[in-house]
Design an enzyme around this catalytic site. Structure first.
Site, PDB file in Angstrom:
ATOM      1  N   THR A 179       0.810  -1.222   0.000  1.00  0.00           N
ATOM      2  CA  THR A 179       0.000   0.000   0.000  1.00  0.00           C
ATOM      3  C   THR A 179       0.841   1.269   0.000  1.00  0.00           C
ATOM      4  OG1 THR A 179      -0.137  -0.005   2.428  1.00  0.00           O
ATOM      5  CG2 THR A 179      -1.907  -1.119   1.212  1.00  0.00           C
ATOM      6  N   LYS A 180       2.159   1.153   0.109  1.00  0.00           N
ATOM      7  CA  LYS A 180       3.009   2.338   0.186  1.00  0.00           C
ATOM      8  C   LYS A 180       3.201   2.960  -1.204  1.00  0.00           C
ATOM      9  CE  LYS A 180       3.823   2.358   4.655  1.00  0.00           C
ATOM     10  NZ  LYS A 180       3.173   1.159   5.173  1.00  0.00           N
TER      11      LYS A 180
END
Length: 374
Positions: A179-180
């Site tokens: 998700t980064k």
């Protein structure tokens, strides 16, 4: 369910990983070297040590800085627990400094009030994707001979005052979780301005192995020889992950553009809405928005969270104050320690934010939230 965060994987990413699988090196190979060089270039030219996660990066960084029993690490409670726990694992005392209520970033005035002669590291977090105030934090660290650490898990690709993330603190840690801002699957990196610290970081993440003959203490062995001077761990990133990361770096500017665009649309839609407060951006910062932390006022955060989830929108909350976790509470940390952080947590709601979010998805999020708070 529309997720609040999601990886963006292209055919080029898949091809990059497949090429590694067809080659000779699955780990400790040329893709890792190339990825570390690319991360270094992104971060002001300082040495980068890749690793298996953002949490591993924090563990490596604290170990490379020599943190241990008797040392104090000052950090923020508005973060994922690893920012604090990785220092505690090494025996350090963790002291929490409150945040600025507007931004959620650690407050330099609170850090100054917490400084002692035992302070070894000031660990700030670039919450939601904008850099903390390292211009104010560095002189505080220098005053007591401490080091600054930037937990840049959220801010990779951003900058402040014209300097890139990775060049703002003595040591910077990054996360490449799916998700980064870019992903290696799981992964992270440590950026060190001091070459000696960087070498300690490298050796710690490589099981402590020393391979430089000029440093050997056992000098009568053969050309195969390597030795361990200090304990280390195996936190090495694979060539598979590094190849994915290299491919992702080629699209980092596009990821940033889209995240900024979505953030601007949210800001415009929610500005001035009763019951909501949009994120506050620090002067001089060019964020890489990782989260969109809207504030739901009037004690309605949980209600709105549950209603958004029921509507199929995967909102999240980032984060419970670290010292509320039982592992810290059992050590005597009490609620009320950082009032701004606790107030911020009580209001914070992370809306979906990732590059593949369509304009229609954004409209759906906006319309649903406005309906619920109206």
């Amino acid at each position: 369910m529309l997720p609040y965060g999601r990886q963006s994987i292209s055919e080029e990413d898949i091809a990059a990983v497949t090429a590694v699988l067809r080659g000779d090196w699955l780990t400790t190979g040329p893709a890792v070297t190339a990825f570390e060089q690319a991360v270094s270039e992104l971060s002001g030219g300082h040495r980068a040590v890749s690793c298996t996660s953002g949490t591993a990066a924090l563990h490596i960084a604290y170990a490379a800085l020599g943190v241990g029993p008797g040392d104090e690490v000052i950090t923020t409670p508005m973060t994922f627990v690893a920012t604090a726990s990785c220092a505690a694992i090494l025996g350090a005392k963790v002291t929490f400094a409150d945040v600025d209520y507007d931004t959620g970033l650690i407050d330099p005035a609170a850090v100054e009030a917490a400084l002692t002669e035992q302070s070894r590291v000031i660990a700030a977090v670039d919450y939601a994707g904008q850099a903390a105030d390292y211009t104010a934090l560095q002189p505080l660290a220098d005053r007591v001979g401490a080091q600054t650490l930037a937990d840049a898990a959220h801010s990779v690709g951003g900058s402040a005052d014209g300097r890139p993330v990775g060049d703002l603190a003595d040591v910077t840690t990054m996360s490449f979780f799916p998700t980064k801002n870019l992903t290696t699957g799981e992964g992270g990196a440590v950026i060190c301005k001091d070459p000696a610290v960087a070498q300690r970081a490298h050796e710690f993440h490589f099981i402590g192995l020393v391979r430089d003959p000029s440093r050997f203490e056992l000098t009568d062995e053969g050309p195969w020889h390597q030795e361990v001077h200090e304990y280390g761990v195996n936190y090495r990133l694979t060539d598979l992950g590094a190849a994915l990361g290299l491919s992702q770096l080629a699209r980092l500017a596009e990821f940033k553009r889209r995240r900024t665009e979505i953030t601007a649309r949210y800001n415009e839609a929610f500005a001035g809405v009763d019951g909501l407060r949009t994120p506050v951006q620090r002067d001089g910062v060019d964020p890489m928005w990782h989260l969109y932390p809207i504030r739901v006022l009037g004690g309605r955060r949980r209600e709105v969270f549950e209603q958004m989830r029921a509507a199929g929108i995967g909102v999240q909350v980032n984060y419970i104050p670290v010292y509320w976790h039982p592992v810290f509470a059992r050590q005597g940390y009490q609620r009320g320690l950082c009032p701004n952080a606790e107030r911020y947590y009580a209001e914070e709601l992370s809306l979906p934010l990732f590059p593949a979010l369509t304009d229609g998805d954004v409209d759906r999020v906006i319309e649903t939230l406005l309906r619920l708070v109206g």
